[in-house]
Design an enzyme around this catalytic site. Structure first.
Site, short mmCIF file in Angstrom:
data_model
loop_
_atom_site.label_atom_id
_atom_site.label_comp_id
_atom_site.label_asym_id
_atom_site.label_seq_id
_atom_site.Cartn_x
_atom_site.Cartn_y
_atom_site.Cartn_z
N ASP A 142 -15.68 4.72 12.99
CA ASP A 142 -15.12 6.06 12.97
C ASP A 142 -14.75 6.46 11.54
O ASP A 142 -15.13 7.52 11.04
CB ASP A 142 -13.87 6.10 13.86
CG ASP A 142 -13.35 7.51 14.03
OD1 ASP A 142 -14.14 8.38 14.41
OD2 ASP A 142 -12.16 7.73 13.78
N LYS A 159 -13.91 -6.75 10.05
CA LYS A 159 -12.70 -7.16 9.34
C LYS A 159 -12.32 -8.55 9.87
O LYS A 159 -11.17 -8.84 10.19
CB LYS A 159 -11.61 -6.11 9.60
CG LYS A 159 -10.38 -6.23 8.76
CD LYS A 159 -10.58 -5.92 7.30
CE LYS A 159 -9.34 -6.26 6.51
NZ LYS A 159 -9.54 -6.38 5.08
N ASP A 193 -13.56 -3.48 4.13
CA ASP A 193 -13.02 -2.83 2.93
C ASP A 193 -14.04 -2.77 1.80
O ASP A 193 -14.22 -1.74 1.16
CB ASP A 193 -11.70 -3.48 2.47
CG ASP A 193 -11.58 -4.94 2.80
OD1 ASP A 193 -12.45 -5.46 3.52
OD2 ASP A 193 -10.64 -5.60 2.33
N TYR A 214 -9.45 1.43 19.29
CA TYR A 214 -9.68 2.87 19.29
C TYR A 214 -10.01 3.40 20.69
O TYR A 214 -9.83 4.57 20.98
CB TYR A 214 -10.84 3.16 18.34
CG TYR A 214 -11.15 4.59 18.07
CD1 TYR A 214 -10.64 5.22 16.94
CD2 TYR A 214 -11.97 5.32 18.91
CE1 TYR A 214 -10.95 6.54 16.67
CE2 TYR A 214 -12.28 6.64 18.65
CZ TYR A 214 -11.76 7.24 17.53
OH TYR A 214 -12.07 8.54 17.26
#
Ligand code: NAI
Length: 414
Positions: free
Chosen positions: A305, A227, A281, A160
């Protein structure tokens, strides 16, 4: 004192000093503010009014903020011919703590995002976003009162942070051939390329901030959200370095989930903080279904974010979601939302996110009494159902106030 090109210093303000990373806040600190673009111009005046009134009420003239306007975005373009002038960086560095409205990135300015540029240049590596329910605010949850946690998001690294090359550029082609020819990958030649660096240095300083935040604010649990099951050497390494940091620097205060169950039968002993980790998730599901399991969530940039806006929705939306960008000692306080151009200049949006960012700033200055008065006044104003349009349309029997009227109502209720 640095010299400024266009900034006028207030005559009787003082400078915050920093000793060994600790702020020494004088009675009348100079605090720079960037009003910002779009709705920034609507929400900054009532926010300053509420902060000033709360400080006056809490300290009876013994403390006050000397506001110093500094410029970024459209106003800087007008004044300096550039969107992020050096004056602004100098002022924030010099005065350590600043308040900021949202900024639009003009197309063709040479910056990917002014906000990312500010955070990276000033090395404000931790983005702290509390997600807390204020009673009376409309929420899609059955039990929004159970939501009370803080997201500590890495601000300078990760995919990002903007190391990207467009499809077809020489850089993208060169990288693709290097990767395909030398590292045996199979990247299509018509791909854009983004790089996701996550460093040990960046991860450890972020997790240190998160644990320190928990210790300073009486929070008992820090969760590393990642993740790492898929991206093992970036997100997975973030997790590992987080645990390593805790073992190296906080072993007397922090225990892992294994230790919690092996040695304490699942009951967190007094004086200890639990450090655990969850995959990104499932975290999105758990913040909805079991929000009480979270207190501080430390996470890389992109995950943070997404999570920040999703969690803001749980407690009333972007109009009420505050934030802070913190470095080793510097702090730039700003709402999560952007410039909402369709509402700009209409005196209709909710200033609460910026006011609550100001409350975080007061807390950072050690002026928590004034911040507490504002929290109570906000709760009272919402209890009276006097709110801006975004909340009024979801509340039965509400009186819809303009941005400035809401600021006045909060000031009255202090
Ligand atoms: P946005 O957050 O500006 O607005 C999205 C929608 O959220 C608005 O249309 C409005 O319905 C609602 N909203 C936002 N703030 C509100 C408030 N205070 N009260 C009531 N409702 C509110 O996001 P968008 O439209 O994606 O971005 C617009 C611009 O802002 C872009 O140029 C973007 O780059 C910039 N931006 C700047 C940020 C910053 O300065 N930190 C953060 C996010 C976006």
């Amino acid at each position: 004192m640095p010299t400024f090109v266009k900034i006028q210093l207030p005559s009787n303000g003082e400078t915050i000093a920093v000793h060994d990373g600790e702020l020494q806040v004088p009675a009348r600190p100079i605090i720079p503010f960037i009003a910002g673009d779009g709705i920034g111009r609507d929400i900054m005046p009532p926010t300053r009014q509420v902060l000033d009134a709360a400080i006056e009420k809490a300290y009876q003239g013994r403390r006050a903020i000397e506001w110093l306007e500094v410029y970024a975005g459209a106003k800087a373009q007008e004044l300096y011919g550039e969107v992020l002038p050096e004056d602004t960086f100098k002022a924030i560095r010099r005065f350590t703590v600043a308040l900021k409205g949202p900024l639009k990135t003009p197309i063709g300015s040479g910056f990917r995002s002014l906000n990312v540029a500010l955070r990276q240049t000033l090395d404000l590596y931790a983005c702290i976003r509390p997600v807390r329910y204020l009673p009376g605010v409309p929420s899609p949850l059955k039990h929004p009162e159970r939501v009370n946690f803080v997201i500590v998001r890495e601000n300078t690294e990760d995919v990002y942070a903007g190391i990207e090359w467009e499809r077809g550029t020489p850089e993208a082609q060169k990288l693709i051939s290097l990767l395909n020819n030398e590292f045996g990958t199979h990247i299509r030649s018509d791909s854009g390329i983004g790089i996701k660096p996550i460093s040990e240095t960046g991860s450890k300083r972020l997790v240190r901030k998160a644990i320190q935040y928990a210790l300073d604010h009486g929070r008992r649990r820090v969760t590393l959200m990642h993740k790492g099951n898929i991206m093992k050497y970036t997100e997975g390494a973030f997790r590992k370095w987080g645990y390593d940091l805790a073992a190296e620097e906080f072993s007397d205060r922090v225990i892992s989930e294994d230790t919690l169950w092996d040695q304490y039968d699942g009951k967190l002993p007094d004086g200890k903080i639990l450090l655990n980790d969850r995959i990104a998730d499932i975290t999105f599901q758990h913040v909805l279904l079991r929000p009480t399991e979270f207190e501080v969530i430390a996470t890389p940039n992109l995950n943070g974010d997404y999570l920040s806006d999703a969690c803001a929705a749980q407690v009333g939306g972007l109009g009420v979601a505050p934030g802070a960008n913190i470095g080793d000692s510097m702090g730039l306080f700003e709402p999560t939302h952007g410039t909402a151009p369709s509402h700009a200049g209409k005196n209709e949006v909710n200033p609460m996110a910026l006011i609550l960012s100001g409350v975080m700033m007061l807390d950072y200055l050690g002026w928590g009494e004034a911040g507490e008065l504002i929290q109570q006044a906000l709760a009272k104003t919402i209890g009276q159902k006097r709110v801006t349009y975004d909340l009024a349309r979801q509340m039965e029997g509400a009186t819809k106030l303009s941005t400035s009227e809401f600021g006045e109502a909060v000031s009255e209720n202090l």
